[in-house]
Design a protein around this motif. Structure first.
Motif, short mmCIF file in Angstrom:
data_model
loop_
_atom_site.label_atom_id
_atom_site.label_comp_id
_atom_site.label_asym_id
_atom_site.label_seq_id
_atom_site.Cartn_x
_atom_site.Cartn_y
_atom_site.Cartn_z
N ALA A 97 10.63 42.27 27.40
CA ALA A 97 12.16 42.53 27.39
C ALA A 97 12.04 44.00 26.82
CB ALA A 97 12.96 41.64 27.05
N LYS A 98 11.12 44.65 26.27
CA LYS A 98 11.12 45.95 25.68
C LYS A 98 10.56 47.02 26.82
CE LYS A 98 11.75 44.32 20.69
NZ LYS A 98 10.87 45.07 19.26
N GLY A 99 9.75 46.20 27.94
CA GLY A 99 9.11 47.63 28.10
C GLY A 99 7.91 46.79 28.46
N PRO A 100 7.28 47.76 29.28
CA PRO A 100 6.30 47.72 30.66
C PRO A 100 5.15 47.85 29.17
CG PRO A 100 6.57 49.26 31.87
CD PRO A 100 8.01 48.90 30.46
N MET A 101 3.46 47.75 29.25
CA MET A 101 2.22 47.78 28.76
C MET A 101 1.42 49.43 29.88
SD MET A 101 -1.01 46.00 26.70
CE MET A 101 0.83 45.33 25.82
N VAL A 102 1.58 50.40 29.30
CA VAL A 102 0.94 51.33 30.29
C VAL A 102 -0.44 51.66 29.13
CG1 VAL A 102 0.83 53.45 30.31
CG2 VAL A 102 3.27 52.58 30.39
N VAL A 103 -1.91 51.56 30.93
CA VAL A 103 -3.34 51.56 30.19
C VAL A 103 -3.70 52.71 31.43
CG1 VAL A 103 -2.97 49.54 29.65
CG2 VAL A 103 -3.50 50.06 32.70
N ARG A 104 -4.81 53.26 30.81
CA ARG A 104 -5.74 54.37 31.12
C ARG A 104 -6.72 53.50 31.93
NH1 ARG A 104 -5.65 60.05 29.79
NH2 ARG A 104 -6.67 59.19 27.87
#
Length: 607
Positions: A97-104
């Motif tokens: 609910a707090k947003g996505p996870m960003v990966v590189r």
């Protein structure tokens, strides 16, 4: 007062050798001496396995935090204020609910990962959590795989077979399907126990619980897992059905309320063992094997169990009955041979059989077959039947909603489930005491009202006070367990002999409907956190009020006709009311003993 004739689903065919004198058997050999105590605790020990398998799915289908897996090797991860070099480092803090996870990735591509989808950033300027750039979104499915948080749950069927997103409903079918197996097992094994005996069914179902329980751990796909779990539910339910009858047929009326109620306590021990094992073992296959083998010592001595004297007499096996009676007497420190099997027949019944054999008298005409419609024959009985059925339903629904939903209360889920099992012990003790002191109705109605009030209070408790929410949930479980334990005996006392087994059977079916509905009710928490408690609370409160209009049966003898049953609760003449409640209660338990030997419906339905 003469005991009424036996009835039951198969009573007319099984009582070919007459009716057994319950009073004399236990007065002579003891109501709960060494023989009965050893047999009771041995038989009840295996009921622990039933509690284990009924609630094992709480952790079998546990779903940890997860995200859709990105293509390529991950080198950097951002999630709010959290950073890491791998998804596994940050996943324990992930909240969808707090947003996505960003990966590189190693190729320099950036992905925003959610639970069921992933989005690739197009021409990102730098690696930050929030960027105003275009994205291409694609739905995550089994071809892309998922990454799971293994810090709490190392392995469950959800992680093994990716039962998330579009396949989440398969995981949610696990418990309802098991409860359907419980329903089928109660019907199948209850009838078979009247045909082949209680002892054989106890042995067969115990062995099958072990075999199927271990086999579940070695299933390689979801559908085989569900099929074997269904079979496991059938044999677990079959054992519970028969063990209630078995222990009741070996204990006297002085202890029967306590012994029948405390079979439930063994079930609660099983719930507690699920919590302990779930905490110590986080791999579902090992978890299932341990739970299935912890009661396996029972298999080494269950083959020594004797058949019940009631069943042997019903089948006309007098010689075997005599051997059993002598064994009971010897084990209890009494003189063998002090009680003869042929002397246990009621004098009137024995005389009638001799006259029939000599051609002097005609066999008794078979009783008229009754149907479920007879439970609604008059407005008074129809109201009683609807109310009793509602009590069965809410007792089962509430029991499993409180048990299954305990892991979602916040705090430590393993402690919550352990407490949900432990709180049943005082509930049965208090329930037994209250039933024999203040009455059945005056115990059942306040218990349901207390459960309803506890549910309503949970809703208004602030989310940050988890301890109070857990306390209220345990209070609700405590109260609903009291109603669940007493409704068996109360139903027997509310209906006459000619339709008693049918009434208990109908109530038992409502109980199983409640157990099938309960998992779906728990899943409604996905819509609103407190929706399950709201439903149970409203129903418990309404049904608790309706229960106040049921007649009190404490101290009343069991009725034999519909007219006598309808008269329960009506005002009596002063002279008719001068009865000793303890004497009436003893007569009730005495007659229920005769009823239950041919009734296969005394079970948790469930349980």
């Amino acid at each position: 007062m003469q005991n009424p004739p036996l009835t039951g689903a198969r009573g007319a065919r099984n009582t070919c050798q007459g009716i057994m004198s319950v009073d004399r058997l236990f007065d002579e050999l003891g109501h709960f001496k060494r023989f009965q105590a050893c047999l009771y605790f041995a038989a009840v020990f295996q009921a622990i396995a039933c509690g284990i398998h009924y609630l094992a799915s709480v952790f079998l289908v546990e779903r940890p935090s997860f995200v859709c897996a990105p293509p390529g090797n991950v080198t950097d991860v951002l999630y709010g204020n959290y950073t890491g070099a791998s998804l596994e480092e940050v996943l324990p803090f992930f909240k969808p609910a707090k947003g996505p996870m960003v990966v590189r990735t190693a190729e320099g591509k950036q992905w925003e990962l959610s639970t069921c989808q992933r989005a690739q950033r197009i021409n990102p300027t730098d690696f930050t959590y929030e960027q105003l750039v275009n994205r291409t979104t694609e739905k995550c499915d089994r071809n892309y795989h998922y990454v799971y948080d293994h810090s709490e749950v190392y392995q469950s069927i959800v992680t093994d077979w990716d039962l998330v997103c579009d396949r989440e409903w398969l995981a949610k079918l696990c418990q309802p399907t098991f409860m359907m197996g419980v329903l089928v097992g109660a019907l199948v094994f209850g009838d078979i126990a009247d045909r082949v005996g209680r002892r054989r069914i106890l042995m067969i179902t115990s062995l099958c619980q072990f075999v199927f329980g271990v086999s579940v751990a070695f299933t390689g796909n979801y559908y085989l897992f569900m099929f074997i779990r269904f079979l496991l539910a059938m044999v677990s339910s079959g054992y519970l059905v028969v063990v209630f009858v078995y222990v009741t047929e070996f204990t006297g009326n002085k202890v029967r309320t306590w012994t029948s109620m405390h079979v439930h306590a063994a079930f609660a021990v099983g719930v507690m063992m699920v919590a302990i094992t779930g905490y110590l073992v986080r791999t579902w296959r090992s978890y299932q094997i341990i739970l299935s083998t912890c009661t396996s010592p029972f298999l080494f001595f269950c083959w020594k169990f004797p058949e019940t004297p009631f069943y042997l007499m019903a089948k006309g096996r007098l010689q075997e009955t005599q051997v059993l009676l002598d064994s009971i007497a010897r084990f209890n420190g009494l003189e063998p041979g002090r009680l003869r099997a042929e002397n246990l027949l009621e004098p009137e019944q024995a005389l009638l059989e001799k006259e029939v054999a000599a051609g002097v008298a005609q066999p008794a005409e078979p009783e008229k077959k009754l149907s479920i419609l007879d439970l609604f024959g008059t407005w008074r009985m129809a109201w009683r039947t609807v109310t009793v059925g509602a009590v069965w339903f809410i007792s089962s629904l509430g029991y499993y909603v409180f048990s299954l939903g305990s892991v979602n209360l916040g705090g430590n889920q393993y402690i919550n489930l352990f407490l949900a099992g432990a709180v049943e012990f005082p509930s049965y003790l208090i329930g037994c005491y209250a039933m024999d002191r203040v009455g059945r109705k005056r115990t059942c109605a306040p218990a349901l009202l207390l459960a309803g009030m506890a549910c309503m209070l949970i809703i208004v408790v602030p989310n940050d006070i988890e301890v109070l929410a857990i306390f209220l949930s345990m209070t609700g479980k405590f109260a609903i367990a009291i109603a669940f334990g007493l409704i068996y005996l109360y139903t027997c006392e509310l209906y006459p002999t000619i339709i008693r087994s049918l009434a208990v059977g109908s109530g038992s079916m409502m109980c199983r409907v409640g157990s099938v509905v309960a998992p779906f009710c728990v899943y409604l928490a996905d819509i609103w956190q407190f929706l399950p408690q709201l439903i149970v609370g409203i129903l418990a409160f309404i049904i608790g009020i309706l229960t106040l209009w049921l007649p009190e049966t404490l101290g009343e003898p069991l009725t034999s006709t519909m007219e006598e049953a309808e008269a329960l609760g009506r005002k009596k003449n002063p002279e008719e009311g001068k009865k000793d409640p303890e004497e009436g209660m003893e007569m009730n338990l005495n007659q229920i003993q005769q009823e239950v030997q041919h009734s296969n419906l005394f079970s948790r339905c469930d349980n």
